[in-house]
Design an enzyme around this catalytic site. Structure first.
Site, mmCIF file in Angstrom:
data_model
loop_
_atom_site.group_PDB
_atom_site.id
_atom_site.type_symbol
_atom_site.label_atom_id
_atom_site.label_comp_id
_atom_site.label_asym_id
_atom_site.label_seq_id
_atom_site.Cartn_x
_atom_site.Cartn_y
_atom_site.Cartn_z
ATOM 1 N N ASN A 109 5.010 0.296 3.774
ATOM 2 C CA ASN A 109 4.577 -0.965 4.380
ATOM 3 C C ASN A 109 4.801 -0.896 5.891
ATOM 4 O O ASN A 109 5.938 -0.933 6.356
ATOM 5 C CB ASN A 109 5.369 -2.121 3.758
ATOM 6 N N HIS A 164 -3.323 -5.697 2.397
ATOM 7 C CA HIS A 164 -2.028 -5.349 2.972
ATOM 8 C C HIS A 164 -1.267 -4.460 1.987
ATOM 9 O O HIS A 164 -1.419 -4.596 0.773
ATOM 10 C CB HIS A 164 -1.241 -6.630 3.266
ATOM 11 N N CYS A 175 3.436 -9.515 8.280
ATOM 12 C CA CYS A 175 2.462 -8.690 7.536
ATOM 13 C C CYS A 175 1.045 -9.263 7.608
ATOM 14 O O CYS A 175 0.074 -8.565 7.327
ATOM 15 C CB CYS A 175 2.892 -8.524 6.093
HETATM 16 N N1 COA Z 1 16.723 1.739 -5.545
HETATM 17 C C1 COA Z 1 17.284 1.573 -6.749
HETATM 18 N N2 COA Z 1 17.591 0.366 -7.251
HETATM 19 C C2 COA Z 1 17.307 -0.698 -6.489
HETATM 20 C C3 COA Z 1 16.721 -0.595 -5.219
HETATM 21 C C4 COA Z 1 16.436 0.694 -4.757
HETATM 22 N N3 COA Z 1 15.874 0.920 -3.570
HETATM 23 N N4 COA Z 1 16.547 -1.820 -4.704
HETATM 24 C C5 COA Z 1 17.018 -2.684 -5.613
HETATM 25 N N5 COA Z 1 17.471 -2.009 -6.693
HETATM 26 C C6 COA Z 1 18.060 -2.548 -7.898
HETATM 27 C C7 COA Z 1 18.736 -3.884 -7.681
HETATM 28 O O1 COA Z 1 20.061 -3.709 -7.261
HETATM 29 C C8 COA Z 1 18.660 -4.496 -9.050
HETATM 30 O O2 COA Z 1 19.671 -3.941 -9.850
HETATM 31 P P1 COA Z 1 20.410 -4.846 -10.980
HETATM 32 O O3 COA Z 1 19.346 -5.220 -11.951
HETATM 33 O O4 COA Z 1 21.438 -3.907 -11.524
HETATM 34 O O5 COA Z 1 20.969 -5.995 -10.244
HETATM 35 C C9 COA Z 1 17.314 -3.998 -9.521
HETATM 36 O O6 COA Z 1 17.025 -2.802 -8.822
HETATM 37 C C10 COA Z 1 16.222 -4.978 -9.172
HETATM 38 O O7 COA Z 1 15.374 -4.872 -10.177
HETATM 39 P P2 COA Z 1 14.213 -5.900 -10.244
HETATM 40 O O8 COA Z 1 14.636 -7.194 -9.682
HETATM 41 O O9 COA Z 1 13.714 -5.896 -11.648
HETATM 42 O O10 COA Z 1 13.219 -5.237 -9.262
HETATM 43 P P3 COA Z 1 11.766 -5.699 -9.083
HETATM 44 O O11 COA Z 1 10.937 -5.204 -10.198
HETATM 45 O O12 COA Z 1 11.706 -7.161 -8.732
HETATM 46 O O13 COA Z 1 11.353 -4.908 -7.794
HETATM 47 C C11 COA Z 1 10.949 -5.158 -5.495
HETATM 48 C C12 COA Z 1 12.002 -5.157 -6.590
HETATM 49 C C13 COA Z 1 11.634 -5.366 -4.166
HETATM 50 C C14 COA Z 1 10.239 -3.801 -5.479
HETATM 51 C C15 COA Z 1 9.922 -6.276 -5.804
HETATM 52 O O14 COA Z 1 10.584 -7.483 -6.004
HETATM 53 C C16 COA Z 1 8.918 -6.430 -4.741
HETATM 54 O O15 COA Z 1 8.102 -5.561 -4.489
HETATM 55 N N6 COA Z 1 8.873 -7.596 -4.063
HETATM 56 C C17 COA Z 1 8.009 -7.785 -2.946
HETATM 57 C C18 COA Z 1 8.570 -7.057 -1.784
HETATM 58 C C19 COA Z 1 7.596 -6.969 -0.654
HETATM 59 O O16 COA Z 1 6.466 -6.698 -0.867
HETATM 60 N N7 COA Z 1 8.081 -7.182 0.575
HETATM 61 C C20 COA Z 1 7.271 -7.102 1.738
HETATM 62 C C21 COA Z 1 6.330 -8.252 1.746
HETATM 63 S S1 COA Z 1 5.252 -8.256 3.065
#
Ligand code: COA
Length: 337
Positions: free
Chosen positions: A294, A264, A115
């Site tokens: 993304n 980004h 990224c």
């Molecule tokens: N749809 C529905 N539920 C989903 C899901 C989806 N696509 N993906 C994950 N979940 C669920 C998980 O199973 C988990 O469930 P559980 O609590 O029952 O175990 C829950 O959602 C995760 O919740 P949480 O950990 O509170 O999510 P979050 O607020 O941390 O958000 C991301 C998750 C991935 C959106 C966040 O961590 C994020 O944006 N991280 C950076 C990712 C990124 O930018 N990557 C590229 C970098 S260049």
């Protein structure tokens, strides 16, 4: 006067097929509400086979060359950033060179910085232009994620985040008489910390194993990207904020002097947190994540292009760019547009 780099042309290409959150929810256990709330993404573009990364790069590059008023024969170098190459080797820049008909002998290189790829690639181009090694360089960010995602319930944390697309700029050496008015790249800043490598990575295939690729790895899903979402989120906010401050300090520019921030596009919440931390008004941050998700190395040139199209980016403006991604890698740059 030393030569500096200047963007003289820009292009972008998004494949026509739109995949909405509802489209994904029809295939896997997710919802428009979850994706929108957590990421700000509403839809993304995904290619249809046989389109490849170099095909997207070709479209974006052709437009960038046209807008610069030059042809492939005028290029001294091609630098292409991608984490989704057409093939394991040679680099995708070579495939692009052939498709674009850049003359034999012109150097073409890949940058594998995920990224942060476009910021790294721009910095590479900047160094070559400053030293006089080259006078005109095509800098590209291009990705096809969709073919490599785990579009199942198991892979939903990653697969909903990524889109396909490409952006390209032509960078040329220029003399800067008045830094406060003449368009140029003021500075670039690059960083990495490999301790975070396994927090966002594609484990297989690879030479780390007994065999490059095995059936067991395919069965185990090791051929799909793996992410520690929390760690990526926390580090992205911290490192992108630092990178913005770094480029401003390097140029003795107060944050208020920046007209537009093109970050980004990993997650809208990451960009909101960075803006809040630094006291940047939301209207100065240009986002495309709702439409394109993304696109990794392509988010920055696509963002710059869209900002120009929408009139948010005008000649003479000061633009701060920052990115964070797998590696971990992060970086920033400041441009007089
Ligand atoms: N749809 C529905 N539920 C989903 C899901 C989806 N696509 N993906 C994950 N979940 C669920 C998980 O199973 C988990 O469930 P559980 O609590 O029952 O175990 C829950 O959602 C995760 O919740 P949480 O950990 O509170 O999510 P979050 O607020 O941390 O958000 C991301 C998750 C991935 C959106 C966040 O961590 C994020 O944006 N991280 C950076 C990712 C990124 O930018 N990557 C590229 C970098 S260049």
């Amino acid at each position: 006067m030393t030569a500096r780099a200047r963007i003289t042309g820009i292009g972008r290409y998004l494949p026509p097929k739109v995949v909405t959150n509802d489209d994904l929810a029809a295939r896997i256990d997710t919802s428009d509400e979850w994706i929108t709330q957590r990421t700000g993404i509403k839809e993304r573009r995904w290619v249809e086979h046989p389109t490849t990364t170099s095909d997207l790069a070709l479209e974006a590059s052709t437009e960038a060359l046209e807008s610069a008023g030059v042809g492939p024969g005028d290029l001294d170098m091609v630098v292409l950033a991608t984490l989704s190459p057409d093939h394991e080797f040679p680099g995708t820049a070579c495939f692009l060179q052939a498709k674009l008909d850049v003359p034999a002998g012109v150097p073409a290189m890949d940058v594998r910085q995920q990224c942060t790829g476009f910021v790294y690639a721009s910095s590479v181009a900047d160094q070559f232009l400053r030293t006089g090694f080259a006078r005109r360089i095509l800098v590209v960010g291009a990705e096809v994620h969709s073919k490599g995602l785990d579009v199942s319930d198991e892979g939903r944390d990653v697969s909903v985040l990524f889109g396909d697309g490409a952006g390209a700029v032509v960078m040329e050496a220029t003399e800067v008489a008045d830094p406060s008015a003449d368009p140029h790249l003021l500075s670039t800043h690059l960083h990495a910390d490999g301790r975070g490598a396994e927090d966002l990575w594609l484990p297989a295939p690879g030479m780390a194993y007994d065999r490059f690729m095995s059936h067991d790895q395919v069965s185990a899903g090791d051929v799909y990207p793996k992410m520690n979402g929390r760690s990526v989120y926390v580090n992205a906010v911290k490192r992108m904020s630092e990178a913005v401050v770094e480029t401003l300090e390097a140029n003795a520019a107060p944050i208020e002097a920046v007209d537009l921030f093109v970050f980004h596009q990993a997650n809208l919440r990451i960009n909101e947190a960075v803006s809040e931390r630094l006291g940047i008004p939301p209207e100065k941050v240009f986002n495309t994540i709702d439409r394109f998700a993304n696109t990794t190395a392509a988010t920055i040139p696509i963002g710059l292009y869209e900002a120009v199209q929408q009139g948010a980016l005008q000649p003479g403006m000061l633009v701060a760019v920052a990115a964070f991604g797998s590696g971990f890698t992060w970086g920033s740059m400041l441009l007089r547009w």
